[in-house]
Design a protein around this motif. Structure first.
Motif, PDB file in Angstrom:
ATOM      1  N   PHE A   4     -74.951  33.450 -11.879  1.00 41.17           N
ATOM      2  CA  PHE A   4     -73.536  33.238 -12.289  1.00 41.17           C
ATOM      3  C   PHE A   4     -73.185  32.025 -11.324  1.00 41.17           C
ATOM      4  O   PHE A   4     -73.224  32.514 -10.187  1.00 41.17           O
ATOM      5  N   VAL A   5     -72.961  30.951 -11.787  1.00 40.84           N
ATOM      6  CA  VAL A   5     -72.509  29.501 -11.130  1.00 40.84           C
ATOM      7  C   VAL A   5     -71.205  29.482 -11.560  1.00 40.84           C
ATOM      8  O   VAL A   5     -70.848  29.177 -12.530  1.00 40.84           O
ATOM      9  N   ILE A   6     -70.441  29.474 -10.476  1.00 36.05           N
ATOM     10  CA  ILE A   6     -68.860  29.150 -10.305  1.00 36.05           C
ATOM     11  C   ILE A   6     -68.883  27.740 -10.091  1.00 36.05           C
ATOM     12  O   ILE A   6     -68.807  27.435  -8.882  1.00 36.05           O
ATOM     13  N   ASP A   7     -68.174  26.914 -11.099  1.00 35.65           N
ATOM     14  CA  ASP A   7     -67.652  25.672 -10.692  1.00 35.65           C
ATOM     15  C   ASP A   7     -66.005  25.772 -10.669  1.00 35.65           C
ATOM     16  O   ASP A   7     -65.470  26.473 -11.315  1.00 35.65           O
ATOM     17  N   CYS A   8     -65.457  25.059  -9.623  1.00 37.40           N
ATOM     18  CA  CYS A   8     -64.016  25.405  -9.343  1.00 37.40           C
ATOM     19  C   CYS A   8     -63.453  24.318  -8.796  1.00 37.40           C
ATOM     20  O   CYS A   8     -64.329  23.443  -7.988  1.00 37.40           O
ATOM     21  N   LYS A  57     -55.767  16.591 -12.262  1.00 31.79           N
ATOM     22  CA  LYS A  57     -56.432  17.210 -11.343  1.00 31.79           C
ATOM     23  C   LYS A  57     -55.736  18.631 -11.324  1.00 31.79           C
ATOM     24  O   LYS A  57     -55.219  19.158 -10.056  1.00 31.79           O
ATOM     25  N   ASP A  58     -56.051  19.628 -12.292  1.00 36.62           N
ATOM     26  CA  ASP A  58     -55.387  21.023 -12.306  1.00 36.62           C
ATOM     27  C   ASP A  58     -56.408  21.915 -11.679  1.00 36.62           C
ATOM     28  O   ASP A  58     -57.812  21.442 -11.897  1.00 36.62           O
ATOM     29  N   ASP A  59     -56.116  22.942 -11.149  1.00 37.74           N
ATOM     30  CA  ASP A  59     -57.096  23.876 -10.798  1.00 37.74           C
ATOM     31  C   ASP A  59     -57.759  24.487 -11.916  1.00 37.74           C
ATOM     32  O   ASP A  59     -57.135  24.551 -13.171  1.00 37.74           O
ATOM     33  N   PHE A  60     -58.958  24.794 -11.734  1.00 36.09           N
ATOM     34  CA  PHE A  60     -59.772  25.319 -12.634  1.00 36.09           C
ATOM     35  C   PHE A  60     -60.725  25.969 -12.125  1.00 36.09           C
ATOM     36  O   PHE A  60     -61.496  26.223 -11.287  1.00 36.09           O
ATOM     37  N   ILE A  61     -61.279  27.353 -13.030  1.00 37.22           N
ATOM     38  CA  ILE A  61     -62.529  27.914 -12.717  1.00 37.22           C
ATOM     39  C   ILE A  61     -63.411  27.957 -13.971  1.00 37.22           C
ATOM     40  O   ILE A  61     -63.102  28.362 -15.054  1.00 37.22           O
ATOM     41  N   HIS A  62     -64.540  27.919 -13.955  1.00 38.48           N
ATOM     42  CA  HIS A  62     -65.674  28.137 -14.962  1.00 38.48           C
ATOM     43  C   HIS A  62     -66.946  28.330 -14.356  1.00 38.48           C
ATOM     44  O   HIS A  62     -67.450  28.112 -13.653  1.00 38.48           O
ATOM     45  N   VAL A  63     -67.295  29.840 -15.050  1.00 35.07           N
ATOM     46  CA  VAL A  63     -68.743  30.385 -14.851  1.00 35.07           C
ATOM     47  C   VAL A  63     -69.650  30.142 -15.991  1.00 35.07           C
ATOM     48  O   VAL A  63     -69.274  30.173 -17.032  1.00 35.07           O
ATOM     49  N   PHE A  64     -70.628  29.450 -15.396  1.00 32.59           N
ATOM     50  CA  PHE A  64     -71.739  29.575 -16.065  1.00 32.59           C
ATOM     51  C   PHE A  64     -72.827  30.636 -15.930  1.00 32.59           C
ATOM     52  O   PHE A  64     -73.306  30.599 -14.838  1.00 32.59           O
ATOM     53  N   ALA A  65     -72.957  31.505 -16.725  1.00 33.65           N
ATOM     54  CA  ALA A  65     -73.800  32.689 -16.712  1.00 33.65           C
ATOM     55  C   ALA A  65     -75.064  32.264 -17.525  1.00 33.65           C
ATOM     56  O   ALA A  65     -75.371  32.091 -18.480  1.00 33.65           O
ATOM     57  N   ASN A  66     -76.496  32.525 -16.718  1.00 31.58           N
ATOM     58  CA  ASN A  66     -77.769  32.661 -17.258  1.00 31.58           C
ATOM     59  C   ASN A  66     -78.532  33.775 -17.176  1.00 31.58           C
ATOM     60  O   ASN A  66     -78.438  34.232 -16.001  1.00 31.58           O
ATOM     61  N   ILE A  67     -78.774  34.574 -18.230  1.00 29.31           N
ATOM     62  CA  ILE A  67     -79.038  35.535 -18.342  1.00 29.31           C
ATOM     63  C   ILE A  67     -80.263  35.681 -19.267  1.00 29.31           C
ATOM     64  O   ILE A  67     -80.548  34.773 -20.152  1.00 29.31           O
ATOM     65  N   MET A  68     -81.407  36.745 -18.928  1.00 28.87           N
ATOM     66  CA  MET A  68     -82.350  36.836 -19.752  1.00 28.87           C
ATOM     67  C   MET A  68     -82.200  37.060 -21.159  1.00 28.87           C
ATOM     68  O   MET A  68     -81.198  37.940 -21.500  1.00 28.87           O
ATOM     69  N   GLU A  69     -82.898  36.660 -22.063  1.00 26.19           N
ATOM     70  CA  GLU A  69     -82.619  36.763 -23.489  1.00 26.19           C
ATOM     71  C   GLU A  69     -82.880  38.358 -23.981  1.00 26.19           C
ATOM     72  O   GLU A  69     -83.418  39.215 -23.170  1.00 26.19           O
ATOM     73  N   GLY A  70     -82.382  38.898 -24.653  1.00 24.37           N
ATOM     74  CA  GLY A  70     -82.471  40.270 -25.383  1.00 24.37           C
ATOM     75  C   GLY A  70     -81.040  40.971 -25.308  1.00 24.37           C
ATOM     76  O   GLY A  70     -81.053  41.935 -25.916  1.00 24.37           O
ATOM     77  N   ARG A  71     -79.779  40.429 -24.950  1.00 21.06           N
ATOM     78  CA  ARG A  71     -78.743  41.092 -25.158  1.00 21.06           C
ATOM     79  C   ARG A  71     -78.050  40.782 -26.486  1.00 21.06           C
ATOM     80  O   ARG A  71     -78.233  39.566 -26.849  1.00 21.06           O
ATOM     81  N   ARG A  86     -61.075  39.867 -14.688  1.00 19.78           N
ATOM     82  CA  ARG A  86     -61.401  40.031 -13.482  1.00 19.78           C
ATOM     83  C   ARG A  86     -60.748  38.884 -12.725  1.00 19.78           C
ATOM     84  O   ARG A  86     -59.959  38.738 -11.530  1.00 19.78           O
ATOM     85  N   LEU A  87     -61.005  37.626 -12.923  1.00 27.67           N
ATOM     86  CA  LEU A  87     -60.779  36.273 -12.333  1.00 27.67           C
ATOM     87  C   LEU A  87     -59.183  36.173 -12.697  1.00 27.67           C
ATOM     88  O   LEU A  87     -58.442  35.698 -11.860  1.00 27.67           O
ATOM     89  N   LYS A  88     -58.697  36.588 -13.833  1.00 28.78           N
ATOM     90  CA  LYS A  88     -57.518  36.446 -14.207  1.00 28.78           C
ATOM     91  C   LYS A  88     -56.568  37.288 -13.201  1.00 28.78           C
ATOM     92  O   LYS A  88     -55.460  36.863 -12.628  1.00 28.78           O
ATOM     93  N   GLN A  89     -57.119  38.451 -12.644  1.00 33.50           N
ATOM     94  CA  GLN A  89     -56.184  39.453 -11.840  1.00 33.50           C
ATOM     95  C   GLN A  89     -56.155  38.689 -10.420  1.00 33.50           C
ATOM     96  O   GLN A  89     -55.079  38.870  -9.931  1.00 33.50           O
ATOM     97  N   ILE A  90     -57.191  38.162 -10.085  1.00 28.40           N
ATOM     98  CA  ILE A  90     -57.131  37.490  -8.732  1.00 28.40           C
ATOM     99  C   ILE A  90     -56.532  35.989  -8.509  1.00 28.40           C
ATOM    100  O   ILE A  90     -56.364  35.685  -7.554  1.00 28.40           O
ATOM    101  N   VAL A  94     -53.995  30.196 -12.164  1.00 31.09           N
ATOM    102  CA  VAL A  94     -54.649  29.311 -12.413  1.00 31.09           C
ATOM    103  C   VAL A  94     -55.037  29.043 -14.143  1.00 31.09           C
ATOM    104  O   VAL A  94     -55.124  30.115 -14.601  1.00 31.09           O
ATOM    105  N   GLY A  95     -54.531  27.912 -14.322  1.00 31.35           N
ATOM    106  CA  GLY A  95     -54.258  27.875 -15.876  1.00 31.35           C
ATOM    107  C   GLY A  95     -55.596  27.685 -16.736  1.00 31.35           C
ATOM    108  O   GLY A  95     -55.660  27.876 -17.958  1.00 31.35           O
ATOM    109  N   PHE A  96     -56.740  27.318 -16.160  1.00 24.58           N
ATOM    110  CA  PHE A  96     -58.103  27.248 -16.921  1.00 24.58           C
ATOM    111  C   PHE A  96     -58.982  28.083 -16.283  1.00 24.58           C
ATOM    112  O   PHE A  96     -59.419  27.700 -15.049  1.00 24.58           O
ATOM    113  N   ILE A  97     -59.353  29.133 -16.749  1.00 27.75           N
ATOM    114  CA  ILE A  97     -60.427  30.182 -16.563  1.00 27.75           C
ATOM    115  C   ILE A  97     -61.430  30.277 -17.577  1.00 27.75           C
ATOM    116  O   ILE A  97     -61.038  30.952 -18.613  1.00 27.75           O
TER     117      ILE A  97
END
Length: 115
Positions: A4-8, A57-71, A86-90, A94-97
């Motif tokens: 899970f790579v979080i760009d923010c 230049k607004d605040d943002f959080i974007h999570v890039f999740a890389n998982i093994m195939e099969g789900r 969970r991120l909205k709670q903390i 922040v307008g963009f998550i």
């Protein structure tokens, strides 16, 4: 695996400690019951410059999740929702998550222990 790579925006680090953000994503992934706790990897990349959100230049959080195939799509959708909830709670101000999930191909994935 998974990664899970979080760009923010850098300001995110002032709103909450980086460790809290990393743990929030880790715990959401763990609660999904799709991964072993010890296999979950989370990284945080803050951007001070060179980003725009809706042309500003607004605040943002974007999570890039890389998982093994099969789900299933349903499992991945639920994981996405759990991470965002969970991120909205903390980060209520922040307008963009967002998150997106990509699958690794088992046939082409390799790590140190495999060779």
């Amino acid at each position: 695996m998974p990664h899970f790579v979080i760009d923010c925006s850098e300001n995110i680090l002032k709103l909450n400690a980086p460790e809290k953000t990393l743990l929030a994503v880790h715990e959401a992934a763990e609660k999904s019951n799709l991964f072993d706790k010890g296999d979950i990897k989370v990284r945080l990349n803050p951007f001070k410059e060179n980003y725009l959100v809706g042309g500003k230049k607004d605040d943002f959080i974007h999570v890039f999740a890389n998982i093994m195939e099969g789900r299933t799509t349903e499992q991945k959708s639920k994981l996405s929702q759990q991470v965002i909830i969970r991120l909205k709670q903390i980060f209520p101000s922040v307008g963009f998550i967002a998150i997106n999930i990509n699958d690794f191909e088992k046939a082409t994935y390799c790590n140190k222990s495999m060779v």
